[in-house]
Design an enzyme around this catalytic site. Structure first.
Site, PDB file in Angstrom:
ATOM      1  N   GLN A   1     -35.387   5.620 -10.307  1.00  0.00           N
ATOM      2  CA  GLN A   1     -35.959   6.914 -10.634  1.00  0.00           C
ATOM      3  C   GLN A   1     -35.957   7.739  -9.349  1.00  0.00           C
ATOM      4  O   GLN A   1     -36.650   7.407  -8.378  1.00  0.00           O
ATOM      5  CB  GLN A   1     -37.385   6.759 -11.168  1.00  0.00           C
ATOM      6  CG  GLN A   1     -37.924   8.070 -11.725  1.00  0.00           C
ATOM      7  CD  GLN A   1     -39.371   7.984 -12.153  1.00  0.00           C
ATOM      8  OE1 GLN A   1     -40.195   7.399 -11.450  1.00  0.00           O
ATOM      9  NE2 GLN A   1     -39.714   8.591 -13.275  1.00  0.00           N
TER      10      GLN A   1
ATOM     11  N   TYR B   1     -44.815  15.987  -9.721  1.00  0.00           N
ATOM     12  CA  TYR B   1     -44.144  15.804  -8.427  1.00  0.00           C
ATOM     13  C   TYR B   1     -43.231  17.012  -8.156  1.00  0.00           C
ATOM     14  O   TYR B   1     -43.273  17.996  -8.901  1.00  0.00           O
ATOM     15  CB  TYR B   1     -43.386  14.473  -8.415  1.00  0.00           C
ATOM     16  CG  TYR B   1     -44.335  13.287  -8.507  1.00  0.00           C
ATOM     17  CD1 TYR B   1     -45.253  13.042  -7.482  1.00  0.00           C
ATOM     18  CD2 TYR B   1     -44.357  12.458  -9.617  1.00  0.00           C
ATOM     19  CE1 TYR B   1     -46.155  11.988  -7.561  1.00  0.00           C
ATOM     20  CE2 TYR B   1     -45.256  11.387  -9.702  1.00  0.00           C
ATOM     21  CZ  TYR B   1     -46.156  11.156  -8.672  1.00  0.00           C
ATOM     22  OH  TYR B   1     -47.044  10.120  -8.744  1.00  0.00           O
TER      23      TYR B   1
HETATM   24  C1  LIG Z   1     -48.941   1.053 -11.505  1.00  0.00           C
HETATM   25  C2  LIG Z   1     -48.219   2.189 -12.135  1.00  0.00           C
HETATM   26  C3  LIG Z   1     -47.262   2.887 -11.429  1.00  0.00           C
HETATM   27  C4  LIG Z   1     -46.557   3.933 -12.028  1.00  0.00           C
HETATM   28  N1  LIG Z   1     -45.548   4.542 -11.340  1.00  0.00           N
HETATM   29  C5  LIG Z   1     -44.765   5.459 -11.979  1.00  0.00           C
HETATM   30  C6  LIG Z   1     -43.576   5.939 -11.367  1.00  0.00           C
HETATM   31  O1  LIG Z   1     -43.175   5.481 -10.310  1.00  0.00           O
HETATM   32  N2  LIG Z   1     -42.884   6.901 -12.014  1.00  0.00           N
HETATM   33  C7  LIG Z   1     -43.259   7.380 -13.241  1.00  0.00           C
HETATM   34  O2  LIG Z   1     -42.593   8.260 -13.781  1.00  0.00           O
HETATM   35  N3  LIG Z   1     -44.347   6.886 -13.865  1.00  0.00           N
HETATM   36  C8  LIG Z   1     -45.083   5.918 -13.280  1.00  0.00           C
HETATM   37  N4  LIG Z   1     -46.129   5.346 -13.946  1.00  0.00           N
HETATM   38  C9  LIG Z   1     -46.345   5.709 -15.362  1.00  0.00           C
HETATM   39  C10 LIG Z   1     -45.564   4.739 -16.273  1.00  0.00           C
HETATM   40  O3  LIG Z   1     -44.185   4.881 -16.129  1.00  0.00           O
HETATM   41  C11 LIG Z   1     -45.921   4.956 -17.756  1.00  0.00           C
HETATM   42  O4  LIG Z   1     -45.508   6.228 -18.123  1.00  0.00           O
HETATM   43  C12 LIG Z   1     -47.409   4.802 -18.021  1.00  0.00           C
HETATM   44  O5  LIG Z   1     -47.906   3.664 -17.379  1.00  0.00           O
HETATM   45  C13 LIG Z   1     -47.707   4.693 -19.502  1.00  0.00           C
HETATM   46  O6  LIG Z   1     -47.002   3.625 -20.087  1.00  0.00           O
HETATM   47  P1  LIG Z   1     -47.669   2.187 -20.376  1.00  0.00           P
HETATM   48  O7  LIG Z   1     -48.879   2.419 -21.215  1.00  0.00           O
HETATM   49  O8  LIG Z   1     -46.594   1.433 -21.096  1.00  0.00           O
HETATM   50  O9  LIG Z   1     -48.018   1.606 -19.072  1.00  0.00           O
HETATM   51  C14 LIG Z   1     -46.850   4.313 -13.353  1.00  0.00           C
HETATM   52  C15 LIG Z   1     -47.831   3.611 -14.054  1.00  0.00           C
HETATM   53  C16 LIG Z   1     -48.498   2.554 -13.471  1.00  0.00           C
HETATM   54  C17 LIG Z   1     -49.506   1.787 -14.275  1.00  0.00           C
END
Ligand SMILES: Cc1cc2nc3c(=O)[nH]c(=O)nc-3n(C[C@H](O)[C@H](O)[C@H](O)COP(=O)(O)O)c2cc1C
Ligand code: SF4
Length: 643
Positions: free
Chosen positions: A103, A173
């Site tokens: 990404q 961002y």
């Molecule tokens: C620890 C952590 C780090 C994350 N880092 C990013 C990231 O680097 N880029 C991004 O677009 N979203 C990031 N997210 C968001 C996730 O990609 C995702 O959209 C969000 O956790 C919701 O999905 P989930 O319920 O399946 O976790 C992060 C989420 C978590 C929990």
């Protein structure tokens, strides 16, 4: 028997074939080294997820240039030195038939100079309201340099053998900072109108496209709704999505929010938000474009994922935290072993709360996350007979690891049920995630054939008679009763007892102690119709709760009229009132019941007695020092690993 036909049907983005419809969502782990390079720990972690059957893996937000770094140990794609590590990840993914790509990202103002070592940059000198550091306005030549940095990052991805790239245009961002009037007040070619605000994204997209060529899949992640006043709304995002489609983007990945709207709970949804909250957004956008749409956000159950796909709401499902909780989510779902999936419980304790504190990411329910190398240690040659005293999270976690490593385990629980504090934790509104964890662990005890003895207190006599080689003492903690005058009155009860139904609250209630547990107990009582006040000595109520969880909880408490009294001390407790002292002076509160939520202290337990008869005896979890479930589970597992 194969389950979930849509979820496990082959997908395609451009000519990239994906073996199923499951993406790993990008997640910063803080496992890279200080320069942003991939570490062996990182590779082991990615290999573990790849081997669990995921179709496509989006690597975490990877900074394209130094000033765009957002977390202490975030991955970078900013230099050619990144290539060897990236190749290792590609190799790991491809070995298991998954496709993989980074990404591409730049934090803009959503970082701090303490992290990147330089003043954050942004389209305008407006600080992010959660970071509060005034960014430096980007000059024209710097904008061009950063656009070029995105292109170079994309080129590196392709050179390393990645299958696609995703441009991070979501979550506030740098790209969103340009797109949104919330952060962009420029009056040059990059701001002032929607057509000018989109220019930075267009330049980034076109430069990336040029770097990777026309046949290479380029995905763009967008916040389908920024969810801030004066920010991008759904229709703005649809317009952006349509432009991306015109330019040739191959798929859209629909998330939501930015740092300023994080507390609403839609970017990384906590327990209190329903499952799949962003699916309607993805569906809405899908209806207005003709390229594949990936949906994300609290899609923890394969049944929900299948329903989304079968009803055409999205083309792909991305899972973030569910992969931290269980890398085998896809393979277990595919084999119909859904009850064996270790579900993400949306506690946010182990993952995002640690990340925001610049720590490495753990997972409350899975101590192996980020410790894949440690858990890969060879199985012990000599199998032992091990006593685990205490069937709470630490004890069950220890028992699970011991049994998985071939030891013979006896787990003794004094009470009639396994679970320890998880039982009470699951009772307040919106806390059923803890029951999900408890039932998973209980299921694991059965699946692994552990000798569980309920209503049984472990004793030194029993340990001696049965000849244990080792003992792990995980007897937890008990609620403390501070030395407040009147605490012995009959109207004083313990929060945990109230939640478990051992004590009743009557009439007007004062909850003494407004940490997370006290605030949740207060909510439970307010829902039952009690008039509730929370008295907390510290400056904030529920200050130990994860960020979005806390805001949502406080909002609900206020809505129900719960009186929140911080910086306030209980001086004494009477039969139907408490005397308090706050900055406003001395006062009295009516209190038919006082519910004590003042923290806990380790149980004395039997460690000393056991030590005399079992040479390797260790204490773990709250029995050492009361902390969160995350630490209890991690410590229990690590103690087990040493045997
Ligand atoms: C620890 C952590 C780090 C994350 N880092 C990013 C990231 O680097 N880029 C991004 O677009 N979203 C990031 N997210 C968001 C996730 O990609 C995702 O959209 C969000 O956790 C919701 O999905 P989930 O319920 O399946 O976790 C992060 C989420 C978590 C929990
Ligand atoms: S720490 Fe909690 S929210 Fe985060 S991945 Fe694990 S279970 Fe899910």
């Amino acid at each position: 028997m194969e389950s979930f036909v849509n979820l496990f049907s082959t997908g395609r983005i451009k000519q990239m074939e994906i073996k199923n419809r499951v993406f790993m969502a990008p997640m910063v782990r803080n496992y890279a080294d200080a320069q942003g390079f991939i570490t062996p720990r990182y590779t082991a972690h990615i290999r573990s997820i790849a081997s669990g059957g995921v179709g496509a893996m989006i690597l975490e937000a990877s900074f394209v240039s130094d000033e765009g770094k957002g977390f202490a140990n975030e991955l970078g794609i900013h230099r050619d030195e990144c290539l060897p590590g990236l190749r290792d990840l590609v190799e790991a993914a491809h070995r298991y038939g998954a496709v993989i790509g980074p990404q591409l990202y730049h934090a803009g103002r959503q970082t701090a100079s303490a992290i990147s070592g330089m003043q954050p940059v942004a389209p305008s000198a407006i600080p992010d309201p959660t970071i509060n550091e005034v960014p430096r306005v980007l000059e024209m030549d710097e904008i061009h340099r950063i656009v070029e940095a995105y292109a170079q990052g994309a080129g590196r991805a392709r050179e390393a053998g990645c299958d696609f790239v995703e441009i991070h245009g979501a979550h506030g961002y740098l790209i969103t900072q340009f797109l949104s009037p919330f952060s962009n007040r420029r009056e040059d070619d990059y701001g002032g109108t929607p057509g000018k605000r989109i220019r930075f994204l267009e330049e980034v997209y076109r430069a990336v496209r040029q770097a990777v060529g026309n046949n290479y899949p380029v995905i763009v992640r967008l916040s389908g709704d920024e969810m801030v006043p004066g920010g991008l709304g759904v229709e703005d995002c649809i317009a952006i999505a349509q432009r991306l489609e015109e330019w040739g983007a191959d798929a859209l990945h629909v998330s939501a929010g930015n740092y300023a709207s994080y507390e609403l709970g839609y970017m990384i949804s906590p327990m209190a938000i329903e499952d799949g909250p962003l699916v309607p957004l993805a569906q809405h956008i899908k209806g207005r474009v003709n390229i594949p749409v990936i949906t994300v956000g609290k899609i923890r159950h394969p049944e929900l994922a299948e329903e989304i796909l079968s009803t055409g709401k999205a083309d792909f499902i991305a899972l973030g935290r569910p992969f931290l909780a269980d890398p085998e989510w896809p393979s277990k779902a595919k084999a119909g072993r859904t009850e064996e999936i270790n579900r993400c419980i949306a506690c946010n304790q182990g993952c995002i709360t640690r990340l925001f504190a610049q720590q490495d990411v753990w997972c409350t329910v899975n101590p192996q996350t980020g410790r894949e190398e440690i858990f890969a240690t060879p199985l012990p040659v000599i199998k032992q007979k091990v006593l685990v005293a205490g069937g709470g999270p630490a004890g069950m976690s220890a028992a699970k690891v011991l049994a998985e490593r071939g030891h013979q385990v006896v787990l003794c629980e004094e009470l009639k049920d396994l679970g320890g504090q998880l039982i009470a934790a699951a009772i307040p509104p919106y806390r059923s995630g803890w029951e999900l964890l408890r039932s998973y662990l209980v299921g694991e005890m059965a699946r692994l054939g552990i000798d569980v003895r309920l209503n049984t207190k472990a004793t030194a006599d029993m340990a001696q008679q049965e000849g244990f080689d080792s003992a792990i003492v995980a007897v937890g903690a008990h609620p403390v009763r501070l030395n407040i005058p009147g605490i012995q009155h009959a109207n004083v009860v313990v929060g945990r007892d109230v939640l478990e139904g051992h004590s009743q609250a009557k009439g007007k209630v004062v909850v003494a102690g407004g940490g997370c547990a006290g605030a949740q107990t207060a909510e439970y009582l307010a829902v039952l119709g009690h008039e509730v006040s929370i008295v907390e000595m510290l400056g904030e109520i529920a200050q130990d709760a994860p960020r979005a969880e806390r805001e949502l909880l406080l909002g609900r408490l206020q809505k129900m009229g719960v009186k929140l009294m911080n910086n306030t001390k209980i001086m004494s407790i009477g039969e139907n009132k408490v005397s308090i002292e706050s900055p406003a002076g001395l006062a009295e509160l009516p209190a038919d019941t006082v519910v004590i939520c003042l923290g806990s202290a380790p149980n004395d337990g039997i460690a000393d007695a056991l030590q005399k008869v079992v040479s390797h005896t260790v204490k773990t979890g709250d029995a050492v020092r009361p902390r969160k479930v995350t630490e209890a589970i991690e410590e229990g597992a690590l103690e087990a690993l040493k045997i």
